[in-house]
Write a protein that holds these residues in place. Sequence first.
Motif, mmCIF file in Angstrom:
data_model
loop_
_atom_site.group_PDB
_atom_site.id
_atom_site.type_symbol
_atom_site.label_atom_id
_atom_site.label_comp_id
_atom_site.label_asym_id
_atom_site.label_seq_id
_atom_site.Cartn_x
_atom_site.Cartn_y
_atom_site.Cartn_z
ATOM 1 N N LEU A 103 0.821 -1.207 0.000
ATOM 2 C CA LEU A 103 0.000 0.000 0.000
ATOM 3 C C LEU A 103 0.853 1.254 0.000
ATOM 4 C CD1 LEU A 103 -2.927 -1.080 2.322
ATOM 5 C CD2 LEU A 103 -3.002 -0.587 -0.123
ATOM 6 N N ILE A 104 1.858 1.273 0.882
ATOM 7 C CA ILE A 104 2.654 2.498 0.966
ATOM 8 C C ILE A 104 3.410 2.725 -0.341
ATOM 9 C CG2 ILE A 104 4.669 1.451 2.116
ATOM 10 C CD1 ILE A 104 3.249 4.909 2.818
ATOM 11 N N SER A 105 3.916 1.646 -0.941
ATOM 12 C CA SER A 105 4.642 1.827 -2.206
ATOM 13 C C SER A 105 3.687 2.216 -3.314
ATOM 14 C CB SER A 105 5.355 0.542 -2.618
ATOM 15 O OG SER A 105 6.018 -0.018 -1.541
ATOM 16 N N GLN B 234 9.952 17.153 -3.954
ATOM 17 C CA GLN B 234 8.723 16.602 -3.377
ATOM 18 C C GLN B 234 8.664 15.096 -3.581
ATOM 19 O OE1 GLN B 234 6.847 18.270 -1.544
ATOM 20 N NE2 GLN B 234 7.588 20.315 -2.020
ATOM 21 N N PHE B 235 9.065 14.683 -4.792
ATOM 22 C CA PHE B 235 9.033 13.256 -5.085
ATOM 23 C C PHE B 235 10.045 12.511 -4.231
ATOM 24 C CE2 PHE B 235 7.417 13.836 -9.714
ATOM 25 C CZ PHE B 235 6.204 14.269 -9.200
ATOM 26 N N LYS B 236 11.205 13.137 -4.043
ATOM 27 C CA LYS B 236 12.229 12.477 -3.225
ATOM 28 C C LYS B 236 11.726 12.302 -1.798
ATOM 29 C CE LYS B 236 16.287 13.986 -5.757
ATOM 30 N NZ LYS B 236 17.260 15.083 -5.751
ATOM 31 N N ILE B 237 11.035 13.335 -1.300
ATOM 32 C CA ILE B 237 10.511 13.254 0.067
ATOM 33 C C ILE B 237 9.480 12.126 0.160
ATOM 34 C CG2 ILE B 237 9.132 14.461 1.811
ATOM 35 C CD1 ILE B 237 10.463 17.069 0.734
ATOM 36 N N ILE B 238 8.572 12.102 -0.819
ATOM 37 C CA ILE B 238 7.542 11.062 -0.806
ATOM 38 C C ILE B 238 8.191 9.679 -0.888
ATOM 39 C CG2 ILE B 238 5.655 10.039 -2.139
ATOM 40 C CD1 ILE B 238 4.915 12.907 -2.995
ATOM 41 N N GLN B 239 9.135 9.569 -1.814
ATOM 42 C CA GLN B 239 9.800 8.289 -2.028
ATOM 43 C C GLN B 239 10.541 7.835 -0.771
ATOM 44 O OE1 GLN B 239 9.179 6.803 -5.002
ATOM 45 N NE2 GLN B 239 9.897 5.080 -3.778
ATOM 46 N N THR B 240 11.267 8.782 -0.153
ATOM 47 C CA THR B 240 12.045 8.417 1.039
ATOM 48 C C THR B 240 11.122 8.009 2.183
ATOM 49 O OG1 THR B 240 13.618 10.072 0.340
ATOM 50 C CG2 THR B 240 13.925 9.169 2.535
ATOM 51 N N SER B 241 10.042 8.786 2.382
ATOM 52 C CA SER B 241 9.157 8.404 3.494
ATOM 53 C C SER B 241 8.559 7.041 3.226
ATOM 54 C CB SER B 241 8.015 9.396 3.709
ATOM 55 O OG SER B 241 8.274 10.592 3.077
ATOM 56 N N SER B 242 8.198 6.801 1.976
ATOM 57 C CA SER B 242 7.598 5.510 1.684
ATOM 58 C C SER B 242 8.622 4.390 1.874
ATOM 59 C CB SER B 242 6.998 5.523 0.280
ATOM 60 O OG SER B 242 7.473 4.477 -0.494
ATOM 61 N N ASP B 243 9.855 4.646 1.506
ATOM 62 C CA ASP B 243 10.882 3.625 1.722
ATOM 63 C C ASP B 243 11.085 3.352 3.210
ATOM 64 O OD1 ASP B 243 11.193 3.457 -0.948
ATOM 65 O OD2 ASP B 243 13.089 4.568 -1.050
#
Lengths: 210, 359
Positions: free
Chosen positions: B31-33, B223-232
């Motif tokens: 879900l998070i990914s 923004q994408f990096k932040i989203i990606q990192t939090s999801s990781d």
Amino acid sequence: MTIEALGLEHFYGRDKVLNGVDVTIDAGSFTAIIGESGSGKTTLLSILSTLLQPSAGIVKYDGKIVSELGNIDRFRRHNIGFVFQFHYLISYLTLRENIALGAMEESRIETLLHSLGISKLSHRYSDEVSGGERQRAAIARALVNAPSVVFADEPTGSLDSKNALGVYELFRGFSCAGTGFVVASHDKKIADYADIIIEMEDGVVKDITK
Amino acid sequence: MITPLKALRKNRFKTSLIFLSMSVSIAAIFLISAISGGVVSMYSAMLKTDGDIIVTQKGIADTFFSDINRSLNDSILQIEGVKVSSAMILGAAPVDPLPIVGIYGVSENRFKSYPLKEGRYPKVGEVMLGSKIYETLKHPREVIISKKEFQVSGVFKSRIGFEDGGVVMNLSDGGELFHKSASIVLVSLEDLGQSDEIIGKINTLDAQIEAKTTESFIEQYNQFKIIQTSSDVIGAMAFLMGILGIVSMMSMVVSDRKAEFGIMRSIGLSSTAIILKLLGETLIIAIVAYVVALGVSFGVLELIEHADKFQGYINGEITSALMIQVFVISVVMALVGTFLPALYASRIDPVSLIQRGDV
Ligand SMILES: Nc1ncnc2c1ncn2[C@@H]1O[C@H](COP(=O)(O)OP(=O)(O)OP(=O)(O)O)[C@@H](O)[C@H]1O
Ligand SMILES: [Mg+2]
């Protein structure tokens, strides 16, 4: 096969429970180890059967020192069978599957089931047969790889006397066919069936009778 | 194959607990990914529509803060090799009664990238609504955006959730609403091979701007990096939780089944055989848990996508690459989580069967 123990000593912590045991066991015979509770029967049997390393002394199988054998699992699988006081059959497997578990080849299974009188029960699970039948399945499991010797510690400890005598008779029968049995027990009746009786007392061999 | 299934059935209570804990972890990872991947891919798709090159204010971290002169668009259109170029304002504002909605002020030539379902494209003072927000607001004739009233001229359908839940208006109206000339200019080219050359030309037009290929802009977009990192990070936590769950349950399983492993050792089964047996059992659980988690994730994403509350902005995407990735993660989770308990099982000393009747 001959099993030789020389100068066995064993400590549990500071308690010395074997104090210089020398025995020679001809693996083709039925040997009983008897003695009072706490005399060291189980300890001696564990050491003779390679499961336990003695604090001092050596055990040899046909002249080869156990602690110098390379792969002890493999050695056990080929040469030694075990029967314990509890059957330790795996409850989610049928009797037949339990016996087959460690089998290197399955050809002996049918014969064993037959000679132990449990062929009709072989598809049942251990909680679906009687205590005596369970112990017979455990004996079949010990014999499946045609070991030279089977070690048993109080194999009749959870059985009534009738079933116990049945087990001794089985041992006797199989030992006549060439498999050795070394059985620790404080049941005096075993003496009527065994070829050799080793009597233990306070960690030493008190007497050996044939 | 039969034997591990029997073992699992026999220990069904603990098997189910392991199964549950694995399913939850795997579904969480899915879900998070999927959701973060969905956000990134929706936004990327939006920028990539007729946008091979994106022009923003120089050094700006977020398209929402970018402020450039809309007349730039006319100059860019003059450059040879430019097929279309359109200026856009990206903003968010309350649309009565919704607290926050994506607002897109676009130059007229961009209207055609919003396929109309009803009505016509908006004139000044009018807006067109994405079909999702149109439904949510129950087919309004006019809307109030930041206290300003707009007539609804039409409804468009977009597969990009941010747009379908958003409002499109003329660039000039957007400019008044957000007090800027334009946020970005999107440029599409006759021939992608010319992009470096054209980027060079655009960059000479104004020292305050920065042109990049949309592809590289997205790669570097903060923004994408932040989203990606939090999801990781959240995914990694779910993975660890999964492993911890397996380790603790498997330790209990092994201690319940001590006699079984002891007897296996006494009849000469190797340690490796015992380890493989246990790994095999959890692997079976992992595969079933994976399938169930995949199903549950699809279900949850479907629910979220259609939940009015999210206005279609959350649009999870389970790609086949993600499925493969999560499958590998699940297998690794099972193997890592089982390894230590299995190692312990493989070292159970059969002497304990002799000396203590109670194993
Ligand atoms: N794992 C152990 N740790 C500490 N002491 C032990 C352990 N196993 C046995 N002992 C002690 O060693 C002595 C010999 O024990 P052993 O089990 O060999 O006797 P046994 O002759 O088999 O007795 P029983 O007939 O009751 O089974 C006993 O005093 C016992 O308390
Ligand atoms: Mg004993």
